[in-house]
Design a protein around this motif. Structure first.
Motif, PDB file in Angstrom:
ATOM      1  N   ALA A  67       0.806  -1.381  -0.479  1.00 27.08           N
ATOM      2  CA  ALA A  67       0.329   0.187   0.168  1.00 27.08           C
ATOM      3  C   ALA A  67       0.719   1.195  -0.468  1.00 27.08           C
ATOM      4  CB  ALA A  67      -0.882  -0.367   1.243  1.00 27.08           C
ATOM      5  N   ALA A  68       1.985   1.251   0.526  1.00 27.92           N
ATOM      6  CA  ALA A  68       3.586   2.420   1.250  1.00 27.92           C
ATOM      7  C   ALA A  68       3.558   2.544  -0.503  1.00 27.92           C
ATOM      8  CB  ALA A  68       3.901   2.101   2.040  1.00 27.92           C
ATOM      9  N   THR A  69       3.687   1.900  -1.286  1.00 28.42           N
ATOM     10  CA  THR A  69       4.206   1.748  -2.748  1.00 28.42           C
ATOM     11  C   THR A  69       3.265   2.245  -3.573  1.00 28.42           C
ATOM     12  OG1 THR A  69       6.097  -0.180  -2.278  1.00 28.42           O
ATOM     13  CG2 THR A  69       5.862   0.594  -4.602  1.00 28.42           C
ATOM     14  N   THR A  70       1.607   2.030  -3.449  1.00 27.21           N
ATOM     15  CA  THR A  70       1.368   2.064  -4.326  1.00 27.21           C
ATOM     16  C   THR A  70       0.032   3.496  -4.030  1.00 27.21           C
ATOM     17  OG1 THR A  70      -1.029   0.553  -3.487  1.00 27.21           O
ATOM     18  CG2 THR A  70       0.802   0.012  -5.355  1.00 27.21           C
ATOM     19  N   LEU A  71       0.032   3.868  -3.156  1.00 36.61           N
ATOM     20  CA  LEU A  71      -0.720   4.475  -2.458  1.00 36.61           C
ATOM     21  C   LEU A  71      -0.216   6.271  -2.931  1.00 36.61           C
ATOM     22  CD1 LEU A  71      -3.453   5.487  -0.861  1.00 36.61           C
ATOM     23  CD2 LEU A  71      -2.040   5.831   0.913  1.00 36.61           C
ATOM     24  N   PRO A  72       0.836   6.467  -2.958  1.00 39.32           N
ATOM     25  CA  PRO A  72       1.783   8.070  -3.735  1.00 39.32           C
ATOM     26  C   PRO A  72       0.655   7.992  -5.056  1.00 39.32           C
ATOM     27  CG  PRO A  72       3.168   6.898  -2.299  1.00 39.32           C
ATOM     28  CD  PRO A  72       2.050   5.963  -2.753  1.00 39.32           C
ATOM     29  N   MET A  73       0.826   6.523  -6.042  1.00 39.78           N
ATOM     30  CA  MET A  73       0.270   7.276  -7.145  1.00 39.78           C
ATOM     31  C   MET A  73      -1.111   7.776  -7.258  1.00 39.78           C
ATOM     32  SD  MET A  73       1.934   6.976 -10.198  1.00 39.78           S
ATOM     33  CE  MET A  73       3.160   5.885  -9.692  1.00 39.78           C
ATOM     34  N   PHE A  74      -2.048   7.226  -6.312  1.00 45.80           N
ATOM     35  CA  PHE A  74      -3.267   7.569  -5.904  1.00 45.80           C
ATOM     36  C   PHE A  74      -3.135   9.420  -6.156  1.00 45.80           C
ATOM     37  CE2 PHE A  74      -6.849   7.783  -3.233  1.00 45.80           C
ATOM     38  CZ  PHE A  74      -7.770   8.105  -4.131  1.00 45.80           C
ATOM     39  N   LEU A  75      -2.502   9.389  -4.608  1.00 47.63           N
ATOM     40  CA  LEU A  75      -2.580  10.273  -4.311  1.00 47.63           C
ATOM     41  C   LEU A  75      -1.929  12.218  -4.908  1.00 47.63           C
ATOM     42  CD1 LEU A  75      -1.870   9.738  -0.819  1.00 47.63           C
ATOM     43  CD2 LEU A  75      -4.014  10.905  -1.233  1.00 47.63           C
ATOM     44  N   PHE A 126       6.702   4.886   1.313  1.00 48.47           N
ATOM     45  CA  PHE A 126       6.117   6.091   0.586  1.00 48.47           C
ATOM     46  C   PHE A 126       6.573   6.896   0.091  1.00 48.47           C
ATOM     47  CE2 PHE A 126       2.977   9.713   0.574  1.00 48.47           C
ATOM     48  CZ  PHE A 126       1.655   8.718   0.535  1.00 48.47           C
ATOM     49  N   ALA A 127       7.462   8.057   0.806  1.00 44.14           N
ATOM     50  CA  ALA A 127       7.643   9.087  -0.144  1.00 44.14           C
ATOM     51  C   ALA A 127       8.863   8.937  -1.246  1.00 44.14           C
ATOM     52  CB  ALA A 127       9.037  10.023   1.347  1.00 44.14           C
ATOM     53  N   ILE A 128       9.022   7.321  -1.146  1.00 40.66           N
ATOM     54  CA  ILE A 128      10.376   7.144  -2.412  1.00 40.66           C
ATOM     55  C   ILE A 128       9.437   7.233  -3.435  1.00 40.66           C
ATOM     56  CG2 ILE A 128      11.638   5.091  -3.880  1.00 40.66           C
ATOM     57  CD1 ILE A 128      13.148   5.124  -0.428  1.00 40.66           C
ATOM     58  N   ALA A 129       8.318   5.774  -3.611  1.00 43.22           N
ATOM     59  CA  ALA A 129       7.326   5.759  -4.494  1.00 43.22           C
ATOM     60  C   ALA A 129       6.645   7.344  -4.823  1.00 43.22           C
ATOM     61  CB  ALA A 129       5.781   5.144  -3.932  1.00 43.22           C
ATOM     62  N   THR A 130       6.709   8.605  -3.753  1.00 44.72           N
ATOM     63  CA  THR A 130       5.801   9.287  -4.291  1.00 44.72           C
ATOM     64  C   THR A 130       6.775  10.350  -5.354  1.00 44.72           C
ATOM     65  OG1 THR A 130       4.873  10.043  -1.760  1.00 44.72           O
ATOM     66  CG2 THR A 130       5.465  12.068  -2.827  1.00 44.72           C
ATOM     67  N   GLY A 131       7.894   9.884  -5.356  1.00 49.45           N
ATOM     68  CA  GLY A 131       9.260  10.869  -6.051  1.00 49.45           C
ATOM     69  C   GLY A 131       8.788   9.530  -7.518  1.00 49.45           C
ATOM     70  N   ALA A 132       8.131   8.662  -7.351  1.00 44.91           N
ATOM     71  CA  ALA A 132       7.835   8.153  -8.455  1.00 44.91           C
ATOM     72  C   ALA A 132       6.858   8.565  -9.072  1.00 44.91           C
ATOM     73  CB  ALA A 132       7.863   6.403  -8.325  1.00 44.91           C
ATOM     74  N   ALA A 133       5.294   8.727  -8.003  1.00 46.79           N
ATOM     75  CA  ALA A 133       4.405   9.073  -9.190  1.00 46.79           C
ATOM     76  C   ALA A 133       4.480  10.727 -10.112  1.00 46.79           C
ATOM     77  CB  ALA A 133       2.967   9.124  -7.844  1.00 46.79           C
ATOM     78  N   LEU A 134       5.098  11.322  -8.918  1.00 43.65           N
ATOM     79  CA  LEU A 134       5.225  12.776  -9.820  1.00 43.65           C
ATOM     80  C   LEU A 134       5.744  12.632 -10.929  1.00 43.65           C
ATOM     81  CD1 LEU A 134       6.079  14.969  -6.087  1.00 43.65           C
ATOM     82  CD2 LEU A 134       3.536  15.085  -8.177  1.00 43.65           C
ATOM     83  N   SER A 135       6.958  12.138 -11.149  1.00 39.64           N
ATOM     84  CA  SER A 135       7.566  11.517 -12.569  1.00 39.64           C
ATOM     85  C   SER A 135       7.155  10.912 -13.461  1.00 39.64           C
ATOM     86  CB  SER A 135       9.247  11.234 -12.205  1.00 39.64           C
ATOM     87  OG  SER A 135       9.056   9.794 -11.711  1.00 39.64           O
ATOM     88  N   ALA A 136       5.961  10.194 -12.980  1.00 34.99           N
ATOM     89  CA  ALA A 136       5.680   8.897 -14.104  1.00 34.99           C
ATOM     90  C   ALA A 136       5.151   9.488 -15.179  1.00 34.99           C
ATOM     91  CB  ALA A 136       4.243   7.915 -13.132  1.00 34.99           C
ATOM     92  N   PRO A 137       3.770  10.778 -14.886  1.00 38.34           N
ATOM     93  CA  PRO A 137       3.616  11.266 -15.918  1.00 38.34           C
ATOM     94  C   PRO A 137       4.206  11.496 -16.704  1.00 38.34           C
ATOM     95  CG  PRO A 137       1.667  11.443 -14.086  1.00 38.34           C
ATOM     96  CD  PRO A 137       3.098  10.892 -13.290  1.00 38.34           C
ATOM     97  N   ALA A 138       5.555  12.844 -16.467  1.00 40.76           N
ATOM     98  CA  ALA A 138       6.265  13.169 -16.998  1.00 40.76           C
ATOM     99  C   ALA A 138       7.111  12.228 -18.238  1.00 40.76           C
ATOM    100  CB  ALA A 138       6.714  13.978 -16.368  1.00 40.76           C
ATOM    101  N   PHE A 139       7.493  11.250 -17.410  1.00 40.48           N
ATOM    102  CA  PHE A 139       8.010  10.072 -18.104  1.00 40.48           C
ATOM    103  C   PHE A 139       7.653   9.727 -19.356  1.00 40.48           C
ATOM    104  CE2 PHE A 139      12.395   7.678 -18.490  1.00 40.48           C
ATOM    105  CZ  PHE A 139      11.940   6.896 -19.248  1.00 40.48           C
TER     106      PHE A 139
END
Length: 536
Positions: A67-75, A126-139
């Protein structure tokens, strides 16, 4: 931290003289660097799940790692998509890599010092996954900038292959490193894995065309992305089907660490081997996908892959040794990549370029939100029913959710030609019209055979969705009480600038729909269009 490129696997493009993506130095360098980064991410996931089994006996805590890995993408996926459309994507990606480097490095240090508890592990994951969530659409949005248009399908396919190569290598490598050097080493290597991506991004001299209109503001861009998703039937189909699959499929991901350690008595190397088998199955599935899709169609492929994944969950629930579990995980990888690919291709084909990052962010949001909610749900249920029975319940839910495929069919045709048509004439206005003046009301007057008003009104519902999707905040259709057949369409936008953006957003598919509506219009003259603006 991995920058998650699109996992879609489109059919091979027709041969051409265009050089392949790997012949382009920038794409090749970023592709290789991303594979390394993704290997680090999968190593982290393996290490975090394994470490949590040592820190807590509760199944819910192990499930919360997922959940901590996937929730940031949701947020944060939708804000990341909005940022990707209004700021310099290169700088956004560099900032996300710096954040990931700091968080992963901190987790490595704390774990080495023995200071990592369950909450610290969840917080930094959760913090590491937050960086991935912010960058995934840009990539995802920069891929068309790295390769010429004819090479784009190959580039997307290579990104998919890279993800699955890392999925096959990362977990197994993580398991071996855990066994040899402990989880701190895994977390440290994950931190170092982002350096290659940073070097490539820093060296990239991105060329950006000068915009003809001012950039959207952040909250306005957020609203535009949400509005598009709300009024796009093709994108809605993808989102609904994604929820129906990933909510139940998350159970398998959540329980693999517990099944490996407690049910099968495996060590960290064997656990990494299980995840590596799933990655290997995904690579094989990616190779077979174009051929299977050609035979079954996009919707048939999703039905078959769902059934396969549900059967695999049942098989994993009853696995009694490493061999049985490894076979189940390999089949799970095939079903998993088939679903990811089908949904991602459908989402890519459902949206035009101007909103692509935001729409794909919504798709990621639904995917990761379903995974996070499912992981929490199944972790709680397992505390009462046990893991095998919980997997059986989840598999049954997957099969029942296939009823969605009857109403919301995934199509290989997408939403038509979504390139800009630029066929709307420039609206007449005074030369010094302030861009922020509004609201603006547009009226379009049609002359329709009174006997065909009902058919005309039904056809106009397609335009209603298009107007709302491209910026209208309200829409209406009216008939003159004194003159039957005189129909007036009206829609309102927030400002004159938003209407100018609406002109830029209209696509060839929209033009086809508009021509179908205008076929009802009588007389040689075009429908009368008026632009009305609120007094300043």
């Amino acid at each position: 931290m991995a920058i998650a490129p699109s996992p879609s696997v489109p059919p091979p493009p027709s041969p051409s003289a265009t050089p392949g993506p790997l012949h382009l130095p920038l794409f090749r360098a970023l592709w290789i660097a991303t594979i390394v980064s993704n290997v680090g991410t999968w190593m982290h996931d393996a290490g975090a799940g394994w470490l949590m089994t040592s820190l807590s006996e509760a199944p819910i805590m192990v499930a919360l790692v997922q959940a901590a890995t996937t929730l940031p993408m949701f947020l944060f996926a939708l804000p990341g998509g909005a940022l990707a459309d209004i700021v310099d994507r290169r700088r956004l990606l560099i900032g996300a890599q710096l954040w990931a480097l700091a968080c992963a490095g901190l987790l490595a240090v704390l774990t080495f010092m023995g200071l990592t508890g369950p909450l610290v592990l969840l917080a930094l994951t959760f913090a590491i996954a937050t960086g991935a969530a912010l960058s995934a659409p840009a990539f995802q949005a920069i891929v068309p900038e790295l390769v010429p248009r004819p090479a784009l399908p190959d580039a997307v396919a290579l990104n998919s292959l890279g993800i699955n190569i890392s999925r096959a290598i990362g977990p197994a490598l993580g398991g071996f490193i855990i066994a040899a050097a402990g989880t701190p080493a895994v977390f440290a290597l994950n931190a170092m894995s982002v350096l290659g991506v940073m070097v490539v991004l820093v060296a990239w001299r991105r060329q950006v065309a000068a915009p003809t209109l001012p950039a959207e503001r952040f909250f306005g861009a957020l609203r535009a992305g949400a509005r598009y998703a709300r009024h796009s039937p093709a994108l809605q189909t993808v989102l609904i089907r994604s929820i129906g699959f990933f909510l139940f499929a998350s159970a398998l991901w959540a329980f693999v660490p517990i099944i490996a350690r407690r049910e099968l008595g495996l060590g960290p190397a064997a656990y990494g081997g299980l995840l590596g088998c799933m990655g290997a199955g995904a690579v094989l599935g990616a190779v077979l996908l174009p051929h299977v899709r050609a035979r079954t169609g996009a919707n048939g492929l999703t039905i078959g892959a769902t059934i396969l994944f549900a059967l695999v969950a049942v098989g994993l629930a009853h696995a009694r040794n490493f061999g049985e579990a490894a076979g189940a995980m390999a089949l799970a990888g095939m079903g998993w990549i088939a679903m990811l690919s089908s949904f991602n291709v459908a989402a890519q084909m459902a949206v035009p370029a101007w909103v692509k990052a935001r729409a794909l962010a919504v798709n990621l949001l639904v995917f990761q939100g379903s995974m996070a909610a499912g992981s929490t749900l199944w972790g709680t249920l397992a505390g009462h029913l046990g893991i095998p029975m919980t997997l059986m319940v989840a598999a049954t839910g997957q099969i029942l959710a296939l009823v969605l495929a009857l109403r919301w069919r995934i199509s290989g045709e997408g939403a038509g030609n979504l390139t800009p048509s630029s066929h709307w004439p420039v609206p007449l206005a005074v030369a010094d019209m302030p861009a922020d003046r509004g609201p603006v009301m547009i009226t379009v007057e049609y002359r329709v055979d009174p006997a065909r008003v009902a058919d005309f009104s039904a056809a106009m519902q397609v335009l209603r969705r298009i107007r709302h999707r491209d910026g209208a905040i309200s829409w209406g259709l009216y008939e003159d009480a004194a003159e039957p057949g005189r129909m007036v369409e009206s829609f309102v936008l927030e400002s004159w600038l938003e209407h100018l953006r609406q002109h830029e957003r209209v696509t060839h598919a929209d033009r086809e729909n508009q021509e179908a509506v205008r076929a009802f219009h009588l007389g040689p003259d075009a429908p009368i269009v008026r632009h009305l603006i609120a007094p300043s």
